[in-house]
Design a protein around this motif. Sequence first.
Motif, PDB file in Angstrom:
ATOM      1  N   GLU A 107      -4.562   4.849  -2.837  1.00 50.83           N
ATOM      2  CA  GLU A 107      -4.816   5.083  -0.921  1.00 50.83           C
ATOM      3  C   GLU A 107      -6.264   6.124  -2.266  1.00 50.83           C
ATOM      4  OE1 GLU A 107      -4.110   4.266   1.873  1.00 50.83           O
ATOM      5  OE2 GLU A 107      -5.242   5.222   2.861  1.00 50.83           O
ATOM      6  N   ASN A 146       1.365  -1.161  -0.180  1.00 50.91           N
ATOM      7  CA  ASN A 146      -0.270   0.306   0.357  1.00 50.91           C
ATOM      8  C   ASN A 146       0.940   1.121   0.252  1.00 50.91           C
ATOM      9  OD1 ASN A 146      -2.900  -1.050   0.330  1.00 50.91           O
ATOM     10  ND2 ASN A 146      -2.231  -1.934   2.316  1.00 50.91           N
ATOM     11  N   LYS A 186      -9.055   4.160  -2.227  1.00 48.43           N
ATOM     12  CA  LYS A 186      -9.332   3.421  -1.105  1.00 48.43           C
ATOM     13  C   LYS A 186     -10.140   4.343  -0.277  1.00 48.43           C
ATOM     14  CE  LYS A 186      -5.870  -0.339   0.338  1.00 48.43           C
ATOM     15  NZ  LYS A 186      -5.148  -0.047   0.662  1.00 48.43           N
ATOM     16  N   ARG A 187      -9.646   5.385  -0.207  1.00 49.68           N
ATOM     17  CA  ARG A 187     -10.060   5.766   0.574  1.00 49.68           C
ATOM     18  C   ARG A 187     -11.955   6.474   0.534  1.00 49.68           C
ATOM     19  NH1 ARG A 187      -6.113  10.120   3.410  1.00 49.68           N
ATOM     20  NH2 ARG A 187      -4.480   8.655   4.871  1.00 49.68           N
ATOM     21  N   LYS A 214       1.753   4.650   0.544  1.00 50.95           N
ATOM     22  CA  LYS A 214       1.307   6.108   1.177  1.00 50.95           C
ATOM     23  C   LYS A 214       0.825   7.121   0.232  1.00 50.95           C
ATOM     24  CE  LYS A 214       4.166   5.837   4.547  1.00 50.95           C
ATOM     25  NZ  LYS A 214       5.396   5.552   4.118  1.00 50.95           N
ATOM     26  N   PRO A 215      -0.121   7.687   0.917  1.00 50.26           N
ATOM     27  CA  PRO A 215      -0.359   9.571   0.520  1.00 50.26           C
ATOM     28  C   PRO A 215       0.895  10.546   1.093  1.00 50.26           C
ATOM     29  CG  PRO A 215      -1.587   9.248   2.392  1.00 50.26           C
ATOM     30  CD  PRO A 215      -1.051   7.454   2.335  1.00 50.26           C
TER      31      PRO A 215
END
Lengths: 532, 168
Positions: B100, A158, B103-104, A160-161
């Motif tokens: 991300e 995943n 997903k959010r 990260k932002p």
Amino acid sequence: MITQQQPTQGKVSSFADQLTAVGIRIQEDKPLPGMTAQLKLRSKDWGFAAKVAAQNKLRWSAVWGDHRPPKIIIRALLFGVDGHLLLQTEVTEGSPELPSQAEFFIVASRPERYLQDMFGVRFQEKKDNRRWIRHQAWLETDFPLRQTFPVAGNPVENTKPDNNYPFPAVDGEGVYQIPVGPVHAGIIEPGHFRFQAMGENILRLEERLGYVHKGIEKIAVGRDLDGLIRLAGRVSGDSTVTHSWAACQAIERALEINLPPRALSLRAILSERERIANHLGDIGAICNDVGFSFAQYQMSRLRELWQRQNQLIFGHRLLMDLFVPGGVSVDLSKDDILNLQLEIEQLRPEVEELLPLLLECPSLQDRLRDYAFLTTADAQRLGAVGYVGRASNLQDDLRRDAPYAPYDQLDVKVPAFSEGDLIKRMRVRGEEILISLDLLSKLLKQLPEGSLSVDYSLPGREVEGVGLVEGWRGETLAYLRLDDQGKVLRYFPRDPSWLTWQALEMMLDGVIVPDFPVCNKSVNGSYSGHDL
Amino acid sequence: MFHIYNKIRRTGCVTEPFPMPDAPVVELGAACQKEIAAHFSGSLAIRMIDTGSCNGCELEMHAANNSFYDIERFGIHFVASPRHADLLLVTGVVSRHMQEALKRTYAAIPAPKLVVAMGDCAGYGGEFGISYASCGSVSNVIPVDAIIPGCPPTPTVLLQGLLQLLRQ
Ligand code: SF4
């Protein structure tokens, strides 16, 4: 309308003498096809050369790298009234230090940060060396466009932002920040805008892009020519013809292929059709952003009819995948030509009727006129291209100023204004539709007989080429280096959005936050074309 | 102003009966509207997200809203917030920089929710595939209920895909 003045004034052919005069050691090379001149410099003179170029009113157009271990070759493209100049230097991968050109050409700053993220080139004495395209998908110590970096990378499950990117804040009582994006409210590509605002007024906007970086340059490596053209057609979907043409031109120049005249005319027909489709759609969308749905209804209707004709005659509504190295893959029958001519005669009166309607409508003018200025001085400082430049009287249009076939046989008019406000950016596009319609009818009338493409043989040695075409957004570049089997070693597409995204930040003086979308639409930078 | 009214009058209504391959439009439209009425209180709210498209898919999504296709007449409309949405329409491969965010956005949609991957990129990875910068297709990141193939899918194909999903 102004049609005389020509703000890019410098000449690239005298640049070598100008550099020598100030004591910079240069080596003149035989220019690549399509270039007027080509110069090699020592890396330590890189920044100073930019200063001389700026003093002599050349326009800065692009910079890109090419890793050839143990060196990284850096090239910059400059434009003058007499054509393009390729500036070259090199650094070693062990100590890739280079003076920055951004002090003299502000628009060079982000492309340099891109080089820093992708190749690990470190720019000296540069104010802004924050990451640009890199978010959190790879480490600061990894450089995806170095040859040792695997195309698969080392991704984590995943990613990260990137939420601690340092945006400088404006201080003061009542000043607050508005973060917008990456996911926006409408049907639009992702990007982040950080506003510093006071009440409704925008004090400062900073863009943060890179969200749709999908590794185009890296995945191009190793492709054959057909695969490359498929990819080039997807650098920015709204400019599929433009990027395909630029990439094909780079291939053809590298392999010294001469195209049949029919293929060239067909390419220009496709390119003008793409220009018209986008201008139609965007004029409607600009009006829609201030709630004037009449224009949206009309313009999207015309655009839809235009796209249906694309489907009917060329087999694709956006004209994707019609270019092949050495030519095109579609032909026009006599009936097709008649249909296309008929269509021009139908569209022209509609546009001629609608444009004055929009320009006379007081409620629309009230929102679009004298607003969101890009001054001529700022446009020049930036080297803005396309309609963004032309609305501020920066007129460069390669079809007229550095013409490639078949435009060298055509008289291309370039509309320009000096005000640089929102309505002028829209008006330029309206005028361009009419001019493109004229070009189309000439091209159709004089469509040469002959074949659609030529056979070519593979190089048998390493070759390189630069393609440059005037897309609907402006000057579009493709650099290519191929191996002896014709496989891609390096592909760099430079969308004009690199040069216009920054214009958006400079035109928000006195603009209120709710009007940002219409300002953004008046520039309409491509996120995908920029992020690569 | 009269010019504008006049142009509107002369242009008239261009919205078209919607062509379906194997069912008459009216019937299918009615069937879909029934589905939407039963499961989505009469309107299907779509939130779109571009996670790495070339922007070609967006152009056709815009076109689906123009007056010829007028997707809203089937009770389907685009909304600004995922919290108002029933369906997430995703375009493009999922760039790692958007992973991300996707997903959010997905998490912000109230259940039950549908996810549609629009275009070859979102559906299968398309021209960009998996790399240091891209996770490939949407189903590598969130569950996907339907794929609408094409590069890009035309507005007609997009509508057919959505209507077919609703019928299931
Ligand atoms: S499917 Fe095709 S049109 Fe859609 S985003 Fe991918 S490349 Fe672009």
